[in-house]
Enzyme design. Structure first.
Site, PDB file in Angstrom:
ATOM      1  N   PHE A 146       0.875  -1.172   0.000  1.00 20.42           N
ATOM      2  CA  PHE A 146       0.000   0.000   0.000  1.00 20.42           C
ATOM      3  C   PHE A 146       0.921   1.234   0.000  1.00 20.42           C
ATOM      4  CE2 PHE A 146      -3.003   3.003   1.886  1.00 20.42           C
ATOM      5  CZ  PHE A 146      -4.225   2.579   1.395  1.00 20.42           C
ATOM      6  N   ASP A 228       2.503  -4.411   8.807  1.00 25.20           N
ATOM      7  CA  ASP A 228       1.298  -3.603   8.647  1.00 25.20           C
ATOM      8  C   ASP A 228       0.126  -4.575   8.550  1.00 25.20           C
ATOM      9  OD1 ASP A 228      -0.858  -2.123   7.691  1.00 25.20           O
ATOM     10  OD2 ASP A 228       0.414  -0.761   6.528  1.00 25.20           O
ATOM     11  N   TYR A 253     -10.785   0.796  10.802  1.00 26.62           N
ATOM     12  CA  TYR A 253     -12.025   1.032  10.041  1.00 26.62           C
ATOM     13  C   TYR A 253     -12.292  -0.023   8.980  1.00 26.62           C
ATOM     14  CZ  TYR A 253      -8.443   3.400   7.198  1.00 26.62           C
ATOM     15  OH  TYR A 253      -7.304   3.703   6.488  1.00 26.62           O
ATOM     16  N   LYS A 254     -11.413  -1.012   8.828  1.00 31.51           N
ATOM     17  CA  LYS A 254     -11.642  -2.072   7.836  1.00 31.51           C
ATOM     18  C   LYS A 254     -12.412  -3.210   8.517  1.00 31.51           C
ATOM     19  CE  LYS A 254      -7.917  -0.306   5.000  1.00 31.51           C
ATOM     20  NZ  LYS A 254      -6.495  -0.303   4.684  1.00 31.51           N
ATOM     21  N   ARG A 403     -12.246  -6.467  -5.880  1.00 31.86           N
ATOM     22  CA  ARG A 403     -12.019  -7.107  -4.582  1.00 31.86           C
ATOM     23  C   ARG A 403     -13.370  -7.408  -3.947  1.00 31.86           C
ATOM     24  NH1 ARG A 403      -7.932  -3.637  -1.039  1.00 31.86           N
ATOM     25  NH2 ARG A 403      -9.710  -2.245  -1.117  1.00 31.86           N
TER      26      ARG A 403
HETATM   27  C1  LIG Z   1      -5.773   0.905   4.616  1.00 31.93           C
HETATM   28  C2  LIG Z   1      -4.304   0.849   4.737  1.00 31.93           C
HETATM   29  C3  LIG Z   1      -3.583   1.929   5.270  1.00 31.93           C
HETATM   30  C4  LIG Z   1      -4.301   3.208   5.626  1.00 31.93           C
HETATM   31  O1  LIG Z   1      -3.535   4.119   6.325  1.00 31.93           O
HETATM   32  P1  LIG Z   1      -4.258   5.365   7.000  1.00 31.93           P
HETATM   33  O2  LIG Z   1      -3.187   6.077   7.692  1.00 31.93           O
HETATM   34  O3  LIG Z   1      -5.341   4.835   7.883  1.00 31.93           O
HETATM   35  O4  LIG Z   1      -4.876   6.194   5.919  1.00 31.93           O
HETATM   36  C5  LIG Z   1      -2.208   1.785   5.425  1.00 31.93           C
HETATM   37  N1  LIG Z   1      -1.574   0.648   5.054  1.00 31.93           N
HETATM   38  C6  LIG Z   1      -2.255  -0.399   4.526  1.00 31.93           C
HETATM   39  C7  LIG Z   1      -1.529  -1.649   4.131  1.00 31.93           C
HETATM   40  C8  LIG Z   1      -3.630  -0.332   4.334  1.00 31.93           C
HETATM   41  O5  LIG Z   1      -4.290  -1.342   3.800  1.00 31.93           O
END
Ligand SMILES: *Cc1c(COP(=O)(O)O)cnc(C)c1O
Length: 442
Positions: A146, A228, A253-254, A403
């Site tokens: 990401f 992560d 939030y996921k 997805r």
């Molecule tokens: C969703 C996600 C994020 C989101 O980061 P935020 O700081 O909450 O915007 C970061 N890393 C990964 C791998 C994600 O899937």
């Protein structure tokens, strides 16, 4: 009657009778599902919601814990910091205690604070500082990450006058979908690596990486291992302490369903409690003396030290209720159902969508998969739009990935059947051609 598309081809030779039997078998699975009751606890605005790996929906429990915080603001005002239940002052630590079993850690090793991106900044910064001047300072990541992870790490390297192009090492994918453990391990040897930072689950393909093997290989080489967990927290159990992972971050939030922009979480293994947080702030100060307002900083004796400023109470409060549901269901039971749902989805896709050009981009072994399945098709964009128009919310990752995340607390097997059935229909009669491919922000 067999269903025919415009060319007169039969939909996988399926008769209405077959489809009826297939739906019955999905319902049978739902009747045997010990978690089926949880669905009633969620409010879902669409017919089928398969984007919970992007933003989970609200539950009655999350709404109630948010409402409680609002009531306490009204009733207590400033006294809420100490007199609310739980006191706002301790929100980060209390939520950490409830998350500890979800990630397999000691309560003191977990805290809820900041955003995922900020937590990457503070932890990568901390451990870059913790590496001595003569120690290797390279960070190992992968090319399917990401993007925010790379942005944050590059910024932390730059702040230490380390050229990111020389110190950020990127493991390549061989197939564009997955990352091989042996490639990660080989890269540890090839480069000047001090920290390996990998996702637990790749956000596109849904591959679950081998956290244990990567950590063990890193430790054999004197390298720190951080992860992560944004795409696994709440749907895949972790054993961070037992494995000895050095640090981890995630968002709420996921699959945790704590609402848009909910406060994130982090884990620091207790052997690192004496490191100095890179983004120090008063919220990470030792709590007993925080309000003495000393200019000298005494970090809290635990993961709480990695908090920076005041916790956003309303963005943390829903997590209390959301976690009640996760802990009531149990993370192991959630994982079991998740594997059953994704296995069922893959089997249906093979059976009904493969001959229409849909490929499964997610590893087929359950142990190598997170909570979602990537369906690949050249018309993924228009198909996603058509699905939305029919009440099925998925998310589209250009250029060719849909997805589908059957989140276990609120997704039935019949819903999975419906989603595939609709996709089969859209592909058969080419109805998706009437839609524009839009790249949705999800
Ligand atoms: C969703 C996600 C994020 C989101 O980061 P935020 O700081 O909450 O915007 C970061 N890393 C990964 C791998 C994600 O899937």
């Amino acid at each position: 009657m067999p269903r025919r598309d415009e060319d007169g081809a039969v939909d996988s030779d399926r008769t209405r009778h077959d489809l009826h039997a297939d739906r019955e078998s999905a319902r049978e699975r739902d009747r045997a599902d010990p978690l089926s009751e949880f669905r009633q606890r969620f409010e879902i605005p669409d017919a089928h919601y398969a984007a919970g790996n992007s933003l989970g929906p609200i539950s009655d429990a999350a709404e109630a814990s948010l409402q409680r915080a609002i009531d306490q603001w009204r009733d207590l005002a400033v006294r809420g910091w100490t007199e609310a239940e739980p006191p706002w002052f301790w929100y980060g630590e209390r939520l950490g205690e409830q998350l500890a079993p979800v990630v397999g850690a000691e309560p003191a090793e977990v805290v809820v604070a900041n955003s995922t991106t900020v937590n990457i900044h503070t932890l990568i910064g901390t451990f870059l500082d913790g590496c001595g001047r003569d120690d290797p300072t390279g960070v190992l990541v992968n090319e399917l990450d990401f993007p925010t992870d790379h942005y944050a790490i590059r910024a932390q390297l730059r702040q230490r006058e380390l050229d990111p192009d020389a110190h950020l090492h990127v493991v390549e994918s061989r197939d564009g979908r997955t990352i091989r453990t042996d490639d990660v391990v080989a890269a540890m040897d090839a480069h000047d690596v001090g920290i390996v930072f990998m996702p637990s689950v790749l956000y596109r393909s849904g591959q679950l990486l081998d956290v244990e093997a990567i950590t063990a290989a890193a430790h054999e080489r004197g390298i720190l291992a951080g992860f992560d967990l944004a795409h696994s927290i709440g749907v895949v159990p972790h054993q961070l302490s037992e494995i000895g992972v050095d640090f981890a971050v995630w968002c709420s939030y996921k699959y945790l369903n704590a609402g848009p922009g909910a406060v994130a979480g982090l884990y620091v293994n207790e052997r690192h409690f004496d490191e100095t947080p890179a983004l120090a702030g008063w919220w990470g100060h030792e709590k007993g003396t925080q309000f003495e307002m000393n200019l000298e900083y005494t970090p809290a004796a635990g993961a709480g030290a990695w908090q920076s400023g005041t916790i956003p109470v309303f963005s943390a409060a829903p997590l209390f209720g959301a976690l009640e549901l996760v802990n009531e269901a149990g993370i192991e039971a959630i994982r079991q159902k998740s594997i059953a749902l994704t296995s069922y989805l893959i089997a249906l896709a093979d059976d009904r969508l493969a001959d229409r050009g849909v490929a499964v981009g997610t590893p087929r072994e359950p142990a190598r998969r997170g909570g979602h399945v990537a369906l690949e098709h050249p018309e993924a964009g228009r198909l996603s739009e058509a699905l939305r128009d029919h009440g099925v919310i998925v998310d589209y990752r250009p250029p060719n990935v849909i997805r589908v995340a059957p989140s276990p607390l609120y997704t039935s097997f019949e819903a999975v059947f419906d989603v595939v059935d609709l996709l089969a229909e859209l592909l058969a009669d080419r109805r998706y051609e009437a839609y524009d491919a839009e790249s949705e922000v999800t």
